[in-house]
Write a protein that holds these residues in place. Structure first.
Motif, short mmCIF file in Angstrom:
data_model
loop_
_atom_site.label_atom_id
_atom_site.label_comp_id
_atom_site.label_asym_id
_atom_site.label_seq_id
_atom_site.Cartn_x
_atom_site.Cartn_y
_atom_site.Cartn_z
N LEU A 139 0.83 -1.21 0.00
CA LEU A 139 0.00 0.00 0.00
C LEU A 139 0.86 1.25 0.00
O LEU A 139 0.51 2.26 -0.65
CB LEU A 139 -0.92 -0.02 1.23
CG LEU A 139 -2.01 -1.07 1.17
CD1 LEU A 139 -2.81 -1.05 2.44
CD2 LEU A 139 -2.91 -0.82 -0.02
N ARG B 24 -6.18 13.16 -1.50
CA ARG B 24 -7.07 12.06 -1.85
C ARG B 24 -6.31 10.75 -1.85
O ARG B 24 -6.80 9.72 -1.35
CB ARG B 24 -7.69 12.35 -3.22
CG ARG B 24 -8.42 11.21 -3.84
CD ARG B 24 -9.71 10.92 -3.12
NE ARG B 24 -10.18 9.59 -3.44
CZ ARG B 24 -11.03 9.32 -4.41
NH1 ARG B 24 -11.52 10.29 -5.15
NH2 ARG B 24 -11.40 8.08 -4.64
N ASP C 6 -7.17 7.53 0.54
CA ASP C 6 -7.36 6.16 0.06
C ASP C 6 -6.40 5.22 0.77
O ASP C 6 -6.77 4.10 1.15
CB ASP C 6 -7.10 6.10 -1.45
CG ASP C 6 -8.23 6.70 -2.24
OD1 ASP C 6 -8.03 6.99 -3.44
OD2 ASP C 6 -9.32 6.87 -1.66
N PHE C 7 -5.16 5.67 0.95
CA PHE C 7 -4.15 4.84 1.61
C PHE C 7 -4.59 4.51 3.03
O PHE C 7 -4.51 3.36 3.47
CB PHE C 7 -2.83 5.61 1.60
CG PHE C 7 -1.76 5.03 2.45
CD1 PHE C 7 -1.35 5.64 3.62
CD2 PHE C 7 -1.11 3.87 2.06
CE1 PHE C 7 -0.34 5.11 4.39
CE2 PHE C 7 -0.11 3.33 2.83
CZ PHE C 7 0.28 3.95 4.00
N LEU D 138 -7.66 4.50 4.21
CA LEU D 138 -8.82 3.62 4.18
C LEU D 138 -8.41 2.18 3.96
O LEU D 138 -8.86 1.26 4.66
CB LEU D 138 -9.78 4.08 3.08
CG LEU D 138 -10.98 3.17 2.86
CD1 LEU D 138 -11.94 3.33 3.99
CD2 LEU D 138 -11.66 3.49 1.54
N CYS D 139 -7.54 1.98 2.97
CA CYS D 139 -7.13 0.61 2.65
C CYS D 139 -6.38 0.00 3.82
O CYS D 139 -6.55 -1.17 4.14
CB CYS D 139 -6.26 0.61 1.38
SG CYS D 139 -6.36 -0.92 0.48
N VAL E 232 -8.88 -1.17 6.45
CA VAL E 232 -9.48 -2.47 6.13
C VAL E 232 -8.48 -3.58 6.38
O VAL E 232 -8.78 -4.62 6.99
CB VAL E 232 -9.98 -2.48 4.67
CG1 VAL E 232 -10.44 -3.85 4.28
CG2 VAL E 232 -11.10 -1.48 4.50
N LEU E 233 -7.24 -3.36 5.92
CA LEU E 233 -6.22 -4.39 6.08
C LEU E 233 -6.01 -4.73 7.54
O LEU E 233 -5.98 -5.90 7.93
CB LEU E 233 -4.91 -3.89 5.46
CG LEU E 233 -3.70 -4.80 5.65
CD1 LEU E 233 -3.85 -6.01 4.79
CD2 LEU E 233 -2.43 -4.06 5.27
#
Lengths: 789, 178
Positions: free
Chosen positions: B135, B157, B161-162, B164-165, B168-169
């Protein structure tokens, strides 16, 4: 001259905005109609029969959903089911793909929390049509990424009706594929979207959608092998870009983790050969990314030096690693692949080694007519779509073509996998039809413009309009596509759309950049004929789909009907038998039958069964198969050792129901013989033919299956004529010594027998010892014959 | 005529290439010819068929291996120079990537020592390190100003995104850690 131009430009801009808005609304409305179409075409079975769950597997899913709704998710996750595979039981939490049941359970819970009292059965029956509507919307999104809105609408409309998908998702077919196909298409859409935009947000969504797919179906291995194949294809054809890295690398890591979260998959996500392709391509992608990065840093000469250094070292390391890997994998007998995957790669594998997989009719290769039955017109629109994908070739269109090619191969191996081919065929046919409509309507537009040009009553206005129309014909593709999309979407009103489009064209302002593209223009008559013929083709497709949905794929197979002179006959024997079982036996009684009926027995009759459709234990199934193939006494011994109380057989000879146990009997012999060598298949065949008439072998005429099916059959018509086999049976008058008949349904389709309890006195031995004293003889008899051996 | 230096070189042929850099011109042809007579091979590249070549073109083939090392040095130097020119924020991301990969390697070594019994813990540990590395590389790609595909993506942005990912991870990791 500048003033009217700017005003017309402003009017043109406003007009184009209005046209955009109108196009957007029309598109949304069309999508809504497509969703309604997909939902309603699957309701034939509910209308013709009733809202009932079909076939065999859905009954298991229904039972699991019932358990989930009653006991909550924690109990479901840890559920050990002791009412099947007696005495082994089954770990439901760890061996079921939970996606479908969790989805239906969530819908039921949500609907009930809104105080809409839908029962679990209703939710289960209608889950599949709802998700097929979702699947057609996902197809629209995927095709829009590949080609454009017009192709997307076309593909969505085609997918809503394609018979192959209908066959596995009618109302009542509550099986994994109902939600899995939606998850498949949606995952592909998110992957292509990430590839096109390079956004990490869509990559996260892609991983989550892949997680949903892993939860739903064992076919997720198709995704985790297709996407690496596509990445490899992109690298090899020189289309590597940083968007490819963003699309693939997070998916592998997050996807593997999420797949390992699902208990069914567990550590298989990193240890089985089905996933190795993704890791291999992950490493290759990193190597390629590194190479491109260093190439950007260095001068060309130094880069060449670096390459020679790296290649010599890297090759050696690669060799070592690959050698270790190959040694590890080759040491396992199946080379790390599971049986089902191996049977996909080598179609003859299952018939040689795993007869259970080979015996399922869904796992046979399809015949040529079944392609035409299942995807109809799409079968010859697909090559046109492939060609259209290549002009121009983008990442997304190459992905769609690769998806189609692999799906065609797998559908050729197993007829069940035609379902995976259906979305690919729909996408490509949608692209083909949309491009065809593009060309034909463009030709009509140009020809009409030329006609207006040549007409003698051309005033200044009309000449200006026609000149603008002719320059409009050389417009950028954007304007054209938009107006054509408005045109292709609803097929039912083509003429109205034509008129509207022409009005828009003559009002449009010439585009800012007049590309002198040489566009293909066909003569007027040919294009009109072409459009009419394409619409007729679509009509044929629709007629076939509706016929297939209504006649071929809507049978619930738990209720059978037949038409005769007296009207409609309904055969409800299965439910009759299960209801008898649930009312007339104890809760803890065990029922033995062939594995086909296991799920239905546990779900509807609520009794413990010995084997069911999960077929995870071959030896247990072979035990039941051996019992069915043995003479009465040996079968009684086997069933008694399993605590069985009732035996259930399905017999179609009276009414002509062809999928009964006598027709399946050879598979019982084969599977039983695979584990117990004293059961030999040639013993049951006369000269290689399978017969049950007077020419049958004595082994066949004495086995339990024959006796249970044909007991008292001669009383029906005096001759014992079997309507399915088409001849009279061999042994007509016989008595059962170890079983007694307790129930036979109305059409003799299901017959239930009870095991007779062990005799108290053994009269045969007493006769021999008549000379001795009474007590000594009874003691001797008791000692000599041990009934439990 | 063989001097002491020649004899040393003959006895220790492996030293030969490294000294050529400052003893180059006179030594080569004589000693090299003798080496070729003895072993049938020369010190770096080429074979006995190159003998006339060697004598004529002199230093090229003979100097290839030391040229390789000098090339390697040059390569590393130019790599270092080009890398030093990257902006600081990208270098921070690269440091983070190196840290994550090093942590993963440490975990693999630890697993090799103590065994992999709670395999899910091992798997989640390794994949979390590799996942954050991947990531971070994605973030670097998106934030890099030289990357023309992402020139209209605001770096905020990309960072969102980074995050957010990563959320989740790590949620998945926490669940899988056991």
């Amino acid at each position: 001259m500048a003033e009217p131009e700017s005003s017309t430009a402003a009017a043109g801009a406003g007009g184009s905005r209005l046209r955009n808005a109108f196009g957007g609304v029309l598109c949304a409305f069309t999508l809504l109609l497509i969703g309604v179409l997909a939902f309603s075409i699957r309701l034939f079975s509910v209308i013709k029969y009733e809202s009932v769950i079909h076939e065999f597997d859905p009954y298991f899913n229904y039972r699991v959903t019932q358990f989930l709704s009653k006991n909550g998710i924690y109990e479901f996750w840890n559920w050990f089911d002791d009412r099947t595979w007696y005495p082994l039981g089954r770990v439901i939490g760890g061996t079921v793909y939970p996606g479908l049941t969790l989805t239906a359970g969530t819908i039921w819970w949500f609907v009930n929390s809104l105080n809409i009292p839908l029962s679990v059965e209703t939710v289960c029956v209608f889950t599949a049509p709802i998700f097929s509507a979702n699947a057609s919307w996902a197809t629209y999104l995927l095709t829009k990424e590949a080609k454009g809105t017009g192709a997307g609408l076309m593909a969505a409309a085609i997918l809503a009706m394609v018979p192959s998908y209908i066959s596995r998702s009618v109302a009542g077919s509550y099986d994994n594929e109902a939600v899995a196909i939606f998850a498949l298409i949606f995952t592909f859409y998110l992957y292509v979207k990430t590839l096109n935009t390079g956004s990490l947000f869509y990559a996260t969504l892609n991983a989550l959608s892949y997680f949903y797919m892993v939860c739903s179906w064992g076919g997720y291995t198709f995704i985790i092998n297709l996407i690496p194949m596509h990445v490899l294809l992109c690298i090899v054809t020189g289309r590597y870009s940083s968007r490819l890295y963003i699309a693939y690398a997070p998916l592998v890591i997050l996807g593997t983790l999420l797949a390992a979260l699902v208990p069914v998959v567990g550590f298989n996500a990193v240890m089985t050969s089905e996933h190795f392709a993704s890791f291999l391509v992950f490493i290759i992608l990193h190597v390629v990314a590194l190479v491109y990065y260093i190439k950007g840093l260095l001068t060309p000469r130094l880069f060449k030096v670096a390459m020679t250094l790296v290649i010599s070292v890297g090759l050696a390391v690669c060799f070592a690693v690959v050698a270790i890997l190959v040694a590890l994998v080759a040491s396992s007998p199946t080379k790390g692949w599971s049986g089902r995957s191996l049977s996909l790669l080598d179609p003859t594998y299952a018939s040689k080694y795993i007869p259970i997989i080979a015996s399922v009719s869904e796992h046979q290769p399809p015949t040529w007519p079944s392609y035409f039955m299942d995807i109809n017109v799409l079968a010859f629109l697909v090559p046109a779509g492939i060609i259209s994908c290549f002009l121009p070739l983008s990442d997304a269109s190459s992905f769609v073509v690769l998806y189609l090619v692999t799906a065609v191969y797998f559908s050729g191996v197993m007829v069940r996998l035609m379902l995976v081919l259906a979305p690919a065929a729909c996408i490509l046919s949608g692209i083909a039809l949309s491009e065809a409509f593009n060309v034909l309507t463009r030709s009509i537009k140009c020809q009409l413009a030329k006609l207006f040009d040549d007409s003698p009553a051309a005033s200044g206005d009309s000449s200006a309009e026609s000149s603008s129309a002719s320059t409009a014909s050389a417009n950028s593709a954007k304007n054209e596509n938009r107006s054509e999309k408005n045109e292709t979407a609803p097929k039912e009103k083509p003429s109205k759309k034509n008129r509207k489009k022409e009005k828009e064209v003559t009002e449009s302002v010439p585009a800012k950049h007049k590309k002198e593209k040489k566009l293909l223009v066909l003569p007027m008559e040919a294009s009109v004929m072409g459009i009419l013929l394409l619409i007729v083709l679509g009509g044929f497709y629709v007629v076939h789909c509706v016929w297939a949905a209504a006649e071929a794929y809507s049978a619930p197979s738990i209720v059978l009907t037949s038409r005769s002179r007296e009207g409609l006959h309904v055969f409800d024997d299965f439910r009759e038998a299960y209801a008898w079982l649930s009312h007339n036996t104890d809760v803890d009684d065990k029922v033995a039958s062939w594995w086909d009926y296991g799920y239905q027995t546990t779900a509807m009759a609520n009794r413990t069964v010995i084997v069911d459709n999960n077929t995870w234990n071959n030896t247990h199934i072979a035990t039941v198969g051996t019992a069915m193939s043995s003479p009465e006494k040996a079968a009684w011994e086997i069933f008694n050792s399993l605590d069985v109380k009732y035996v259930l057989v399905v017999f179609g000879g009276l009414v002509g129901y062809p999928s009964d146990d006598i027709n399946k009997f050879l598979w019982m012999v084969r599977i039983g013989g695979g584990v117990f060598p004293h059961i030999k298949e040639p013993d049951y065949l006369r000269d290689g033919n399978y017969r049950v008439d007077a020419q049958a072998t004595p082994t066949m005429l004495n086995c339990l299956m024959y006796k249970l099916c044909y007991y008292r059959f001669v009383e029906t018509d005096g001759k014992g004529f079997d309507r399915v086999r088409g001849y009279e049976i061999g042994k007509k008058h016989f008595k059962l010594t170890h079983f007694e008949e307790v129930f036979t349904t109305h059409h003799w389709m299901v017959r239930i027998y009870k095991l007779k309890p062990q005799k108290n006195r053994v009269r045969g031995k007493l006769k021999k010892l008549k000379s001795g004293s009474k007590t000594s003889s009874t003691i001797a008899a008791g000692r000599k014959k041990n009934p439990w051996q | 005529m063989p001097s002491t230096i020649d004899r040393i070189y003959l006895k220790l042929p492996s030293l030969y290439p490294f000294t050529l850099l400052h003893l180059a011109p006179l030594r080569t042809s004589l000693v090299e010819r003798r080496r070729i007579e003895e072993t049938g091979r020369d010190s770096g590249g080429g074979d006995i068929g190159d003998l006339p070549f060697l004598l004529i073109s002199g230093y090229d083939k003979i100097l290839r291996m030391p040229r390789a090392t000098s090339d390697a040095k040059l390569l590393i130097q130019s790599l270092g120079k080009a890398y030093a020119a990257t902006p600081t924020n990208l270098k921070i991301i690269d440091l983070y990537v190196v840290f994550a990969v090093a942590t993963a390697l440490i975990q693999v070594v630890y697993m090799g020592i103590v065994g992999s019994f709670p395999f899910n813990s091992f798997l989640s540990g390794i994949l979390s390190c590799i996942g954050t590395a991947v990531l971070a590389v994605c973030l670097r790609i998106q934030v890099n100003k030289d990357n023309k595909e992402f020139k209209d993506l605001p770096p905020e942005r990309a960072f969102a995104d980074f995050v957010l990912c990563n959320l989740v991870l790590h949620l998945v990791i926490m669940n899988f850690l056991g």
